[in-house]
Design an enzyme around this catalytic site. Structure first.
Site, short mmCIF file in Angstrom:
data_model
loop_
_atom_site.label_atom_id
_atom_site.label_comp_id
_atom_site.label_asym_id
_atom_site.label_seq_id
_atom_site.Cartn_x
_atom_site.Cartn_y
_atom_site.Cartn_z
N GLU A 39 0.88 -1.17 0.00
CA GLU A 39 0.00 0.00 0.00
C GLU A 39 0.92 1.22 0.00
O GLU A 39 1.81 1.32 0.85
CB GLU A 39 -0.89 0.01 1.25
CG GLU A 39 -1.81 1.20 1.19
CD GLU A 39 -2.80 1.31 2.33
OE1 GLU A 39 -2.86 0.40 3.18
OE2 GLU A 39 -3.51 2.34 2.35
N ARG A 265 5.59 -12.68 9.73
CA ARG A 265 6.26 -11.39 9.51
C ARG A 265 7.67 -11.44 10.05
O ARG A 265 7.95 -12.12 11.03
CB ARG A 265 5.55 -10.30 10.33
CG ARG A 265 4.29 -9.80 9.77
CD ARG A 265 3.72 -8.74 10.71
NE ARG A 265 3.96 -7.42 10.20
CZ ARG A 265 3.21 -6.85 9.26
NH1 ARG A 265 2.18 -7.48 8.76
NH2 ARG A 265 3.47 -5.64 8.84
N LYS A 275 5.04 0.75 9.83
CA LYS A 275 5.06 1.95 9.00
C LYS A 275 4.63 3.17 9.80
O LYS A 275 5.16 4.26 9.60
CB LYS A 275 4.06 1.78 7.85
CG LYS A 275 4.61 1.08 6.64
CD LYS A 275 3.58 1.23 5.52
CE LYS A 275 3.70 0.16 4.49
NZ LYS A 275 2.49 0.04 3.67
P1 ATP Z 1 -0.01 -1.49 6.58
O1 ATP Z 1 -0.30 -1.45 8.02
O2 ATP Z 1 0.11 -0.15 5.96
O3 ATP Z 1 -0.84 -2.46 5.80
P2 ATP Z 1 2.15 -3.31 6.00
O4 ATP Z 1 3.50 -3.31 6.66
O5 ATP Z 1 1.29 -4.51 6.07
O6 ATP Z 1 1.47 -2.03 6.56
P3 ATP Z 1 1.82 -3.35 3.13
O7 ATP Z 1 2.14 -2.28 2.17
O8 ATP Z 1 0.41 -3.76 3.28
O9 ATP Z 1 2.42 -2.89 4.51
O10 ATP Z 1 2.74 -4.61 2.84
C1 ATP Z 1 3.01 -5.14 1.57
C2 ATP Z 1 3.35 -6.59 1.70
O11 ATP Z 1 4.48 -6.76 2.55
C3 ATP Z 1 2.22 -7.37 2.32
O12 ATP Z 1 2.05 -8.58 1.60
C4 ATP Z 1 2.68 -7.62 3.71
O13 ATP Z 1 2.12 -8.78 4.21
C5 ATP Z 1 4.19 -7.70 3.56
N1 ATP Z 1 4.87 -7.31 4.80
C6 ATP Z 1 4.69 -6.18 5.50
N2 ATP Z 1 5.44 -6.18 6.62
C7 ATP Z 1 6.12 -7.35 6.63
C8 ATP Z 1 7.08 -7.94 7.52
N3 ATP Z 1 7.46 -7.34 8.65
N4 ATP Z 1 7.56 -9.16 7.21
C9 ATP Z 1 7.19 -9.77 6.08
N5 ATP Z 1 6.31 -9.28 5.19
C10 ATP Z 1 5.77 -8.07 5.46
#
Ligand code: ATP
Ligand code: MG
Length: 560
Positions: A39, A265, A275
């Site tokens: 996002e 994660r 974020k």
């Molecule tokens: P938000 O709270 O804004 O959704 P987010 O960290 O989930 O934050 P996204 O942009 O939705 O951010 O993440 C993009 C992709 O990265 C998603 O598939 C998410 O699952 C993955 N992702 C995000 N944070 C992690 C992490 N710490 N480890 C592994 N994958 C991650």
């Protein structure tokens, strides 16, 4: 683990997602299609790097494709700046997305038609409950919810209201479109989840076309289906959403049937990977920006001097598990050091200069010495001008000539030292200013000792780095360390901001580097002998104003 072991490990079907793919291939799956779906509401961090490596890496491994798709269903928090940075990050890591960049917003017309489809099928309705009422009706995990009074509203009426929501006739929060599933489901996500909300916000891609925006759940699986994604890999917090993901795929006329798989994660100690918290660090000025070299963002790591290969080696070394885990920062730093030790050119930089006068070397003369760029690898040689006036590091000299040789490899009066890739010298005399501070050390060189052992009986105490005071260049060096000084900055009593390491940044303007370094291309890494690894700053380094950032020390000083 060496580079080779890490890349070999990545080629084996070691994780459960790869096992699933191989089973699917036995059942006739032809092409693996994955996607990375950020996002654009912030910059990517090391956790995202793991997801990128898994999604793009999996596609590469099985000769498939990986899409880059922005999940831009929430315009209020999104921005083109983030879109641009994310594309830059994926490219920097060395991955290539299939075709054009995609946006969830590319499919808004289709989603709208599918919403109408669900209404006509009696599987969705416009609900006029206020957000407070709706949450009351939803019930609790242990207590079933109640049906909304609008649940049995006629399809024509819902279609009309949805159209008018879209056209901006109603206020935000006054109505939503909901799926009609099961208000008694033990899974809260199935209790008539929201498909559309009214949001009178401009969108970075679609402008003012829409006054309603789809929820994550009503968008994600459908995007996957439209793009022909076969394996939709996401993090564990979406496991409870999977039944809903499947419900939409079952109940909509989608062109393909993707499957969702969840993995843990990545969290790393001594940093934060939320974020929201990273944005707070930026917005409140605790760091200089999203690309501050202390940030765990991809832009920050890049500016710090981490190489894309080191980040990938680290990500590939991590288990892809069905539980969240916290990885030790030292493990990440191991991969950073290993990569730099292999690839960084060697150079000399004096951080805290003290003048060394070679009294038996003529004033004005320059002797060009040569040194290998790398001690083990064939990376050629570099020229080092040797002159009468040199700089050595203040910390490398002591007036106390009784110091034990074994413990202290310092230059002391009356004793010998080798200057790296140059002569063996003997310190003869110290010159002090009125305050008693040492301002110069006078020394003499032993002729014929460049690349040769000194005569019998002369044993240098050690090897020291040096830079010509007349041919070397002045540089600014920024020293970075871990941003937080506790293992779990966002756990425990206080605010995570109270755990910021006050010594995580310092800057020294009077450093001296060997002359070749001013021509370093920005983002080139060096090992400054005995000091650590440094990188020519991506944005500020120039021949006129050399700027180097410390990437990491030669050894781990955080070990307990
Ligand atoms: P938000 O709270 O804004 O959704 P987010 O960290 O989930 O934050 P996204 O942009 O939705 O951010 O993440 C993009 C992709 O990265 C998603 O598939 C998410 O699952 C993955 N992702 C995000 N944070 C992690 C992490 N710490 N480890 C592994 N994958 C991650
Ligand atoms: Mg997310």
């Amino acid at each position: 683990m060496s580079n080779n072991d890490a890349s070999n490990a990545a080629k084996q079907p070691t994780n459960f997602i790869h096992q699933i793919i191989e089973q699917d291939q036995q059942q006739g799956l032809e092409k693996v299609v994955t996607r990375f779906p950020p996002e654009p509401n912030g910059y990517l961090h090391i956790g995202h790097a793991k997801s990128i490596c898994l999604n793009f890496g999996t596609a590469e491994k099985y000769n498939g494709e990986c899409n880059l798709r922005f999940d831009d269903t929430n315009p209020g928090k999104e921005d083109q700046e983030y879109v641009d940075a994310i594309m830059d990050d994926v490219r920097w890591l060395g991955f290539h997305w299939a075709g054009e960049v995609r946006y969830a917003s590319n499919y808004f017309d289709t989603f709208y038609a599918w919403a109408q489809h669900l209404i006509k099928e009696g599987k969705a309705y416009v609900c006029d409950l206020s957000p407070e009422q709706a949450s009351e009706y939803r019930g609790w995990a242990t207590e079933p919810g109640k049906n909304s009074p609008f649940r049995e509203r006629a399809a024509e009426e819902s279609l009309d209201l949805l159209e008018r929501m879209k056209n901006g006739e109603f206020d935000e929060g006054s109505r939503v479109l909901r799926a009609k599933i099961d208000m008694a489901s033990p899974n809260m996500n199935l209790r008539d989840p929201i498909l559309y909300r009214i949001r009178k916000q401009s969108h970075h891609q679609t402008g003012d076309k829409w006054c309603i925006y789809p929820s994550y759940d009503f968008a994600h699986g459908q995007e996957d289906a439209i793009e022909g994604v076969t394996h939709s890999i996401c993090t564990l917090e979406f496991a409870d959403h999977r039944p809903l993901y499947e419900w939409f795929i079952e109940n909509l006329p989608v062109p393909s049937k993707p499957r969702q798989y969840e993995f843990g994660r990545l969290n790393i100690n001594y940093t934060v990977t939320s974020k929201r918290k990273l944005k707070q660090l930026v917005d409140e000025g605790h760091v200089t920006g999203w690309d501050d070299p202390r940030m765990p963002t991809i832009q920050g790591m890049r500016r710090r001097g981490y190489s894309p290969q080191a980040v990938r080696n680290f990500c590939d070394s991590l288990a892809v598990a069905k539980t969240d885990g916290t990885v030790d920062m030292a493990q990440f730093e191991f991969f950073i050091r290993e990569d730099l030790n292999d690839n960084a050119a060697r150079a000399m930089c004096v951080m805290n200069p003290l003048k060394l006068i070679i009294t038996n070397f003529p004033q004005g003369e320059v002797e060009m010495l040569s040194a290998p760029v790398h001690p083990q690898k064939e990376m050629g040689s570099r020229e080092l001008p040797f002159t009468r006036e040199l700089y050595i590091d203040r910390a490398d000299f002591s007036e106390d000539s009784t110091l034990s040789r074994k413990k202290f490899r310092l230059l002391v009066p009356g004793d010998y030292m080798r200057l790296r890739s140059a002569y063996v010298i003997c310190a003869d005399e110290v010159v002090k200013d009125a305050d008693g501070e040492i301002i110069e050390v006078h020394a003499s060189l032993i002729p014929g000792t460049v690349g040769e052992n000194p005569p019998e009986g002369i044993k240098p105490r050690g090897v020291m780095h040096w830079v010509s005071a007349t041919e070397g260049k002045q540089a600014k060096v920024r020293i970075y360390d871990r941003l937080f000084n506790v293992e779990s900055p966002d756990k425990g009593e206080g605010d995570f901001l109270s755990n910021i390491n006050p010594d995580s940044f310092s800057e020294t303007v009077n450093c001296w580097v060997e002359p070749g370094l001013v021509n370093a291309i920005p983002e080139t890494s060096f090992q400054f002998e005995r000091e650590g690894y440094f990188v020519a700053d991506r944005y500020e380094h120039s021949a006129e104003h050399p700027v180097f950032n410390k990437t990491i020390g030669l050894r781990d000083t955080w070990k307990k």
